[in-house]
Design a protein around this motif. Sequence first.
Motif, PDB file in Angstrom:
ATOM      1  N   GLY A 192      32.086 -16.141 -26.018  1.00  0.00           N
ATOM      2  CA  GLY A 192      33.542 -16.331 -26.039  1.00  0.00           C
ATOM      3  C   GLY A 192      34.079 -16.442 -27.454  1.00  0.00           C
ATOM      4  O   GLY A 192      35.083 -15.821 -27.807  1.00  0.00           O
ATOM      5  N   VAL A 235      24.685 -11.088 -18.352  1.00  0.00           N
ATOM      6  CA  VAL A 235      23.547 -11.752 -18.995  1.00  0.00           C
ATOM      7  C   VAL A 235      22.268 -11.541 -18.184  1.00  0.00           C
ATOM      8  O   VAL A 235      21.198 -11.298 -18.751  1.00  0.00           O
ATOM      9  N   ILE A 255      22.341 -17.982 -20.879  1.00  0.00           N
ATOM     10  CA  ILE A 255      23.604 -18.483 -20.314  1.00  0.00           C
ATOM     11  C   ILE A 255      24.073 -19.707 -21.085  1.00  0.00           C
ATOM     12  O   ILE A 255      25.240 -19.826 -21.431  1.00  0.00           O
ATOM     13  N   LEU A 312      26.982 -17.911 -23.339  1.00  0.00           N
ATOM     14  CA  LEU A 312      28.282 -18.100 -22.710  1.00  0.00           C
ATOM     15  C   LEU A 312      29.297 -18.667 -23.696  1.00  0.00           C
ATOM     16  O   LEU A 312      30.327 -18.048 -23.939  1.00  0.00           O
ATOM     17  N   PRO A 313      29.019 -19.807 -24.319  1.00  0.00           N
ATOM     18  CA  PRO A 313      29.990 -20.294 -25.302  1.00  0.00           C
ATOM     19  C   PRO A 313      30.053 -19.429 -26.563  1.00  0.00           C
ATOM     20  O   PRO A 313      31.132 -19.161 -27.092  1.00  0.00           O
ATOM     21  N   VAL A 339      30.184 -12.717 -16.299  1.00  0.00           N
ATOM     22  CA  VAL A 339      29.316 -13.038 -17.433  1.00  0.00           C
ATOM     23  C   VAL A 339      27.874 -13.210 -16.971  1.00  0.00           C
ATOM     24  O   VAL A 339      26.935 -12.725 -17.616  1.00  0.00           O
ATOM     25  N   SER A 340      27.669 -13.875 -15.852  1.00  0.00           N
ATOM     26  CA  SER A 340      26.306 -14.087 -15.337  1.00  0.00           C
ATOM     27  C   SER A 340      25.631 -12.763 -14.998  1.00  0.00           C
ATOM     28  O   SER A 340      24.447 -12.578 -15.272  1.00  0.00           O
ATOM     29  N   LEU A 360      32.797 -16.427 -14.589  1.00  0.00           N
ATOM     30  CA  LEU A 360      31.373 -16.781 -14.617  1.00  0.00           C
ATOM     31  C   LEU A 360      30.513 -15.761 -13.879  1.00  0.00           C
ATOM     32  O   LEU A 360      29.392 -15.474 -14.307  1.00  0.00           O
TER      33      LEU A 360
END
Length: 151
Positions: free
Chosen positions: A57, A19, A49, A53-54, A15-16, A12
């Motif tokens: 992936g 983003v 986010i 995020l989903p 990824v954060s 996280l």
Amino acid sequence: MQIKLKNVLVILTIVSTLVASITAIMTYANFQPTQNFLVTWINSFMFAIAVMLPAGGVIFLAMNKLVEQFFSALTNIQKKLLHGILMAITMESLMAVITTLLNHDYVTFAQYSSLIITSFLYALPVGLAFACLMVFVIRPKLQRFLAESSI
């Protein structure tokens, strides 16, 4: 349980950061003096986010399968590079649309399209750099980290 939470927090954080950087660049590219940059960016970041995020992936796994299926003749490095470039273009496109949609309500399609293209082009170099970093450096380290923590 503690190891799984640590794994999730590491992913996280990565990824954060990605983003946050991309949405900040895209927000800056389309920033208007009448807007509050921080509020505008936070709105874009939170929505990205929640959506990216989903979606990221799923897109990452699908893109990996497509590259392996259609470009099996390429070397491993070439496939990783292609995967990174395709991921960057796909994710930047989606994020440019989301960021522009959230921050502008222009009436003409030409203005809206111009803002999306501007956002995309401003953030693409950073996205490509992040994609290569993810594919060549972070992903292998994450795979080793996750493998070690599952033992």
